[in-house]
Design a protein around this motif. Structure first.
Motif, PDB file in Angstrom:
ATOM      1  N   UNK A 220       0.846  -1.195   0.000  1.00  0.00           N
ATOM      2  CA  UNK A 220       0.000   0.000   0.000  1.00  0.00           C
ATOM      3  C   UNK A 220       0.877   1.240   0.000  1.00  0.00           C
ATOM      4  N   UNK A 221       0.397   2.277  -0.654  1.00  0.00           N
ATOM      5  CA  UNK A 221       1.113   3.541  -0.711  1.00  0.00           C
ATOM      6  C   UNK A 221       0.209   4.640  -0.184  1.00  0.00           C
ATOM      7  N   UNK A 222       0.805   5.658   0.396  1.00  0.00           N
ATOM      8  CA  UNK A 222       0.013   6.793   0.841  1.00  0.00           C
ATOM      9  C   UNK A 222      -0.074   7.813  -0.286  1.00  0.00           C
ATOM     10  N   UNK A 223      -0.972   8.800  -0.140  1.00  0.00           N
ATOM     11  CA  UNK A 223      -1.147   9.812  -1.174  1.00  0.00           C
ATOM     12  C   UNK A 223      -0.124  10.936  -1.063  1.00  0.00           C
ATOM     13  N   UNK A 224       0.753  10.913  -0.084  1.00  0.00           N
ATOM     14  CA  UNK A 224       1.796  11.935   0.057  1.00  0.00           C
ATOM     15  C   UNK A 224       3.118  11.247   0.199  1.00  0.00           C
ATOM     16  N   UNK A 225       4.186  11.929   0.424  1.00  0.00           N
ATOM     17  CA  UNK A 225       4.331  13.333   0.759  1.00  0.00           C
ATOM     18  C   UNK A 225       4.791  14.218  -0.407  1.00  0.00           C
ATOM     19  N   UNK A 226       4.754  13.715  -1.634  1.00  0.00           N
ATOM     20  CA  UNK A 226       5.312  14.470  -2.756  1.00  0.00           C
ATOM     21  C   UNK A 226       4.272  15.290  -3.492  1.00  0.00           C
ATOM     22  N   UNK A 227       3.264  15.723  -2.788  1.00  0.00           N
ATOM     23  CA  UNK A 227       2.169  16.465  -3.394  1.00  0.00           C
ATOM     24  C   UNK A 227       2.629  17.794  -3.973  1.00  0.00           C
ATOM     25  N   UNK A 228       3.571  18.438  -3.321  1.00  0.00           N
ATOM     26  CA  UNK A 228       4.040  19.747  -3.785  1.00  0.00           C
ATOM     27  C   UNK A 228       4.714  19.643  -5.147  1.00  0.00           C
ATOM     28  N   UNK A 229       5.256  18.490  -5.454  1.00  0.00           N
ATOM     29  CA  UNK A 229       5.972  18.307  -6.717  1.00  0.00           C
ATOM     30  C   UNK A 229       5.008  17.933  -7.832  1.00  0.00           C
TER      31      UNK A 229
ATOM     32  N   UNK B  31      -9.324  30.667   4.406  1.00  0.00           N
ATOM     33  CA  UNK B  31      -7.998  30.371   4.963  1.00  0.00           C
ATOM     34  C   UNK B  31      -8.165  29.436   6.148  1.00  0.00           C
ATOM     35  N   UNK B  32      -7.180  28.593   6.330  1.00  0.00           N
ATOM     36  CA  UNK B  32      -7.232  27.702   7.478  1.00  0.00           C
ATOM     37  C   UNK B  32      -5.923  26.982   7.687  1.00  0.00           C
ATOM     38  N   UNK B  33      -5.948  26.120   8.684  1.00  0.00           N
ATOM     39  CA  UNK B  33      -4.799  25.265   9.010  1.00  0.00           C
ATOM     40  C   UNK B  33      -5.259  23.826   8.986  1.00  0.00           C
TER      41      UNK B  33
ATOM     42  N   UNK C  43      -2.787  15.516  17.220  1.00  0.00           N
ATOM     43  CA  UNK C  43      -2.139  16.125  18.381  1.00  0.00           C
ATOM     44  C   UNK C  43      -2.099  17.644  18.274  1.00  0.00           C
ATOM     45  N   UNK C  44      -2.675  18.184  17.197  1.00  0.00           N
ATOM     46  CA  UNK C  44      -2.683  19.628  17.011  1.00  0.00           C
ATOM     47  C   UNK C  44      -1.467  20.160  16.273  1.00  0.00           C
ATOM     48  N   UNK C  45      -0.592  19.258  15.838  1.00  0.00           N
ATOM     49  CA  UNK C  45       0.601  19.680  15.096  1.00  0.00           C
ATOM     50  C   UNK C  45       0.220  19.982  13.645  1.00  0.00           C
ATOM     51  N   UNK C  46       0.828  21.007  13.049  1.00  0.00           N
ATOM     52  CA  UNK C  46       0.509  21.343  11.660  1.00  0.00           C
ATOM     53  C   UNK C  46       0.937  20.243  10.695  1.00  0.00           C
ATOM     54  N   UNK C  47       0.140  20.033   9.673  1.00  0.00           N
ATOM     55  CA  UNK C  47       0.483  19.104   8.600  1.00  0.00           C
ATOM     56  C   UNK C  47       1.084  19.970   7.498  1.00  0.00           C
ATOM     57  N   UNK C  48       2.403  19.890   7.368  1.00  0.00           N
ATOM     58  CA  UNK C  48       3.132  20.848   6.532  1.00  0.00           C
ATOM     59  C   UNK C  48       3.266  20.425   5.075  1.00  0.00           C
ATOM     60  N   UNK C  49       2.861  19.220   4.748  1.00  0.00           N
ATOM     61  CA  UNK C  49       3.025  18.760   3.372  1.00  0.00           C
ATOM     62  C   UNK C  49       1.706  18.242   2.796  1.00  0.00           C
TER      63      UNK C  49
ATOM     64  N   UNK D 270      -0.067  23.275   1.810  1.00  0.00           N
ATOM     65  CA  UNK D 270       0.085  23.886   3.127  1.00  0.00           C
ATOM     66  C   UNK D 270       1.521  24.394   3.283  1.00  0.00           C
ATOM     67  N   UNK D 271       1.684  25.407   4.136  1.00  0.00           N
ATOM     68  CA  UNK D 271       3.010  25.959   4.394  1.00  0.00           C
ATOM     69  C   UNK D 271       3.607  25.338   5.662  1.00  0.00           C
TER      70      UNK D 271
END
Length: 189
Positions: A10-19, A41-43, A48-54, A93-94
């Protein structure tokens, strides 16, 4: 001799989405300077409340008249009366997990059953660790049609607020929590 091949892992849908998934018009569902344009706008945060940066957010929506310029619109495809309206946006996301989409507020839409859906945006979230995209909706807090929207009506009342944007000076805020106590409502589509 024939060699037996194993199952592909199985593969996930990320983390190379930006490319691979950049959209030429990016977050602009409408061009800058469009009358009535607003930012959503949102986050995006994890459990755990940590940002998902990718992550990557895609939006799909009707125009202010509640129409789609798409052959699947049962009323027939029709170009929007808003110049440059695309009905689609895509934003990565940034470093703080933030995204932003410039759009216009959509109109209400009829359902095949003859009901009316309140104005909303459909959002898909792609991110590391997800085997499939997550799909949610953004509803606007000032819409009377929210009370009778067939989908919102079926959502647990204690969780409906996870689908409502909050007013902001230049539009609306809509945060997405991928899991945990404040998890956003996601739909199986």
């Amino acid at each position: 001799m024939s060699e037996r091949l194993g199952v592909t892992p199985a593969q996930t849908v990320g983390p190379y989405l930006h490319i691979g998934l950049r959209w030429p018009d990016g977050p602009y569902v409408v061009p800058e300077g469009t009358p009535g344009a607003c930012w959503i706008r949102g986050r995006i945060v994890d459990g755990t409340g940590e940002p998902v940066v990718d992550a990557l957010v895609e939006s799909w929506q009707a125009d202010p008249d509640g129409r789609f310029d798409h052959p699947d619109d049962p009323r027939g495809a029709r170009p929007s009366t808003v110049p440059g309206f695309r009905g689609f946006g895509r934003c990565e996301t940034d470093a703080q997990g933030r995204y932003a989409l410039l759009t216009v507020k959509p109109g209400a839409l009829p359902t095949p059953e003859g009901e009316t859906e309140a104005p909303h945006l459909a959002l898909s979230v792609f991110a590391r660790g997800l085997l499939h995209r997550l799909v949610t909706r953004v509803y606007f807090p000032d819409e009377a049609g929210n009370a009778t929207d067939p989908l919102l009506r079926d959502v647990d009342p204690a969780r409906r607020d996870t689908l409502l944007a909050s007013p902001a000076p230049d539009g609306y805020t809509f945060d997405i929590c991928l899991q945990g106590e404040h998890e956003t409502v996601f739909f199986a589509v």
